[in-house]
Design an enzyme around this catalytic site. Structure first.
Site, short mmCIF file in Angstrom:
data_model
loop_
_atom_site.label_atom_id
_atom_site.label_comp_id
_atom_site.label_asym_id
_atom_site.label_seq_id
_atom_site.Cartn_x
_atom_site.Cartn_y
_atom_site.Cartn_z
N ASP A 174 -1.04 -6.66 3.53
CA ASP A 174 -1.18 -5.68 4.59
C ASP A 174 -2.04 -4.50 4.15
O ASP A 174 -2.01 -4.09 2.98
CB ASP A 174 0.23 -5.18 4.97
N ASN A 178 0.81 -1.21 0.00
CA ASN A 178 0.00 0.00 0.00
C ASN A 178 0.85 1.27 0.00
O ASN A 178 0.42 2.31 -0.49
CB ASN A 178 -0.91 0.00 1.24
N GLU A 233 -5.60 -8.19 4.98
CA GLU A 233 -5.88 -7.52 6.24
C GLU A 233 -6.89 -6.41 6.01
O GLU A 233 -6.57 -5.38 5.41
CB GLU A 233 -4.59 -6.92 6.84
N ARG A 275 -4.98 -19.41 12.09
CA ARG A 275 -3.58 -19.00 12.23
C ARG A 275 -3.24 -18.87 13.71
O ARG A 275 -3.95 -18.20 14.46
CB ARG A 275 -3.35 -17.65 11.53
N HIS A 295 -6.94 0.18 2.82
CA HIS A 295 -6.40 1.44 2.30
C HIS A 295 -6.10 1.37 0.80
O HIS A 295 -5.50 2.28 0.24
CB HIS A 295 -5.16 1.83 3.09
N ARG A 325 -0.12 -12.74 2.93
CA ARG A 325 -0.96 -11.92 3.79
C ARG A 325 -0.74 -10.51 3.29
O ARG A 325 0.37 -9.98 3.34
CB ARG A 325 -0.53 -12.07 5.25
N ASP A 348 1.77 7.01 0.32
CA ASP A 348 0.73 6.15 -0.25
C ASP A 348 0.94 5.93 -1.74
O ASP A 348 0.89 6.89 -2.53
CB ASP A 348 -0.64 6.80 0.00
#
Length: 512
Positions: free
Chosen positions: A212, A115, A248, A352, A216, A210, A182
């Site tokens: 992150d 991100n 996430e 997990r 966003h 995974r 960003d």
């Protein structure tokens, strides 16, 4: 022809929900901040023999080195390039780890930070995990290479370029998250760079990611990136296997961005799971274990086939992220083992397990002032190895919850009962519960304050079983309690509420 193309695209999408674990393995462990050398050894000596399906590793990309505070864990979440050298080790060590873990049937899942790059206040120089030069001030990351053209600052409409209002989806996705630069993931160039990074890891042999901070990023941008990813390496995975994607997305309700916007792309981390389970096990807000009878979708969670679940993670065990004070962690080991046993016995989601390190807490007005502290390290900030004690626990402040007998044996329990439905539920209307998984396993928990003595239908074949919470099966003997199941499938259970582990678990592979 259109139908064929649609079917192919749907196949790609649906495949990203499959963790690609080897047959008979179901759970992932997050070896938070471990070095690649130690993970390789752990795969061979412990994870493979005990049925773990895979390891989530900390971000392997080159990150900023933060000196104030000194080398916090979160510096790993501030990339300055996609070079594969980090405080966990070199690219050669990463490749060796992936090969060795794959060779014993344990998958590797990469924590991918795509991100953003580092914080806008990160300065300029070579203070990075590989010594690569960058300039946060000029938004210049030549090793990727990214320039000021590749960031979202022009799209962000807030006064300071930061997210100011989480009820504005444009701010959340186009502005800076706590100062992090960003990336403009709508740009083809940026998408290509991100996909190339992830594809390099796929070529090395990782099984998935995974991802992150997905809240966003726009779902359409993520869909484009995932569509560029290669199939998994056929040296270890069957032809056509797609990388496992779990994203996430913190969604506890109350915000316009929903986890359901991302469940079409891959699995999503179900943060409600740990937050609510913590409330129940702690008996807060009038919650009782008996209320877990319709656990899962019945509690407003996403569909089981879309969820990745956990009792705690590296963020919320520190009070970051989502869940608040209800989150169960290793600091509350007795309650933590109850919550983890329930999670691993229950069929909902892909599970997990967390494996942590200990730090010195300093709680002021309910907040830990030391929540930033990085892994056990030498004075220069280099991460220490994970020493294994004679009793198989870990030393040097590595907690290693995944090695706790009660958790390890419930990971095996989940493997044994995989595919079996939840069955023979019983509760006392309060905090005593029991349930089976078809005819292969049975768990009973006493989280009340008085002794439990009861005979219940386990659904298991007749015989004597080793309780895998209190001990291990060793040949024809058990180092813990034994449970006798009659020809009618019924068994007598006695659990004192003051016991260190007030629960019993039996399964068909623990039959004596």
């Amino acid at each position: 022809m259109k139908l064929l193309i649609l079917a192919a695209l749907l196949g790609l999408s649906f495949a990203q929900f499959n963790p690609n674990t080897k047959s008979g393995r179901t759970s992932i462990v997050h070896l938070f901040e471990w070095r690649w050398k130690d993970i390789a050894a752990e795969c061979e000596r412990y994870l493979a023999p005990n049925g773990y399906g895979g390891v989530q590793i900390s971000p392997p990309s080159e990150s900023i080195k933060v000196s104030n505070p000194f080398r916090p864990w979160w510096e790993r979440y501030q990339p300055i390039s996609y070079n594969l050298c980090s405080r966990s080790g070199t690219e050669a060590e990463l490749r060796d780890m992936v090969t060795r873990c794959n060779n014993v049937g344990v998958n590797i899942y990469v924590d991918a930070v795509i991100n953003h790059m580092c914080g806008s206040g990160g300065g300029e120089g070579t203070h990075s995990s590989c010594g690569t030069w960058f300039s946060a001030t000029k938004k210049d990351f030549p090793s990727v290479s990214y320039s000021s053209w590749d960031f979202n600052d022009g799209k962000c409409k807030t006064s300071n370029g930061e997210i100011q209002n989480y009820n504005d989806i444009y701010q959340v996705r186009d502005c800076r998250l706590v100062g992090l630069l960003d990336l403009a993931l709508e740009k083809d160039y940026v998408r290509g760079k991100v996909a190339a990074y992830m594809n390099k890891l796929i070529d090395i042999g990782v099984a998935g990611f995974r991802v992150d901070a997905c809240k966003h990023m726009w779902p359409g941008d993520l869909s484009n990136v995932y569509g560029r990813l290669k199939n998994l390496n056929t040296k270890w995975f069957s032809s056509g296997s797609r990388p496992f994607i779990y994203q996430e997305v913190i969604d506890l309700g109350g915000e316009p961005i929903k986890a359901s916007e991302y469940t079409g792309l891959g699995r999503v981390t179900e943060f409600k799971y740990g937050a609510k389970l913590g409330e129940v096990v702690r008996k807060w807000n009038g919650q009782k274990m008996s209320y877990l009878k319709n656990w899962g979708e019945g509690w407003g969670f996403m569909p089981t086939g879309k969820a990745l679940v956990f009792v705690d993670n590296h963020d919320n065990q520190r009070g970051h992220g989502a869940g608040g004070a209800s989150i169960l962690t290793f600091w509350d080991s007795r309650l933590y083992k109850i919550g983890t046993a329930f999670m691993l016995a229950h069929p909902y989601g892909v599970t997990r397990v967390m494996s942590s390190y200990r730090w010195t807490r300093n709680i002021v007005n309910g907040k830990d002032q030391n929540d930033w502290i990085g892994p056990p390290s030498y004075s220069d900030g280099t991460t220490k190895p994970v020493p294994i004690n004679a009793d198989s626990t870990c030393g040097d402040n590595w907690v290693c919850e995944h090695r706790w007998r009660q958790i390890r044996n419930m990971v095996i329990f989940r493997n044994v009962v995989n595919g079996q439905p939840l069955s023979n539920w019983w509760d006392n209307g309060s905090n005593m519960i029991a349930f089976g998984r078809g005819n292969r396993g049975f768990l009973i928990i006493n989280n009340d304050t008085w002794e439990m003595t009861i005979t219940l239908n386990t659904g298991l074949p007749a015989g004597t079983y080793c309780d895998v919470i209190s001990g291990d099966k060793s040949g024809t003997k058990c180092t813990g309690k034994q449970v006798t199941v009659g020809s009618d499938g019924r068994a007598y259970f006695k659990i004192n509420s003051a016991e260190a582990d007030p629960m019993i678990a039996i399964h068909v592979n623990a039959k004596l």
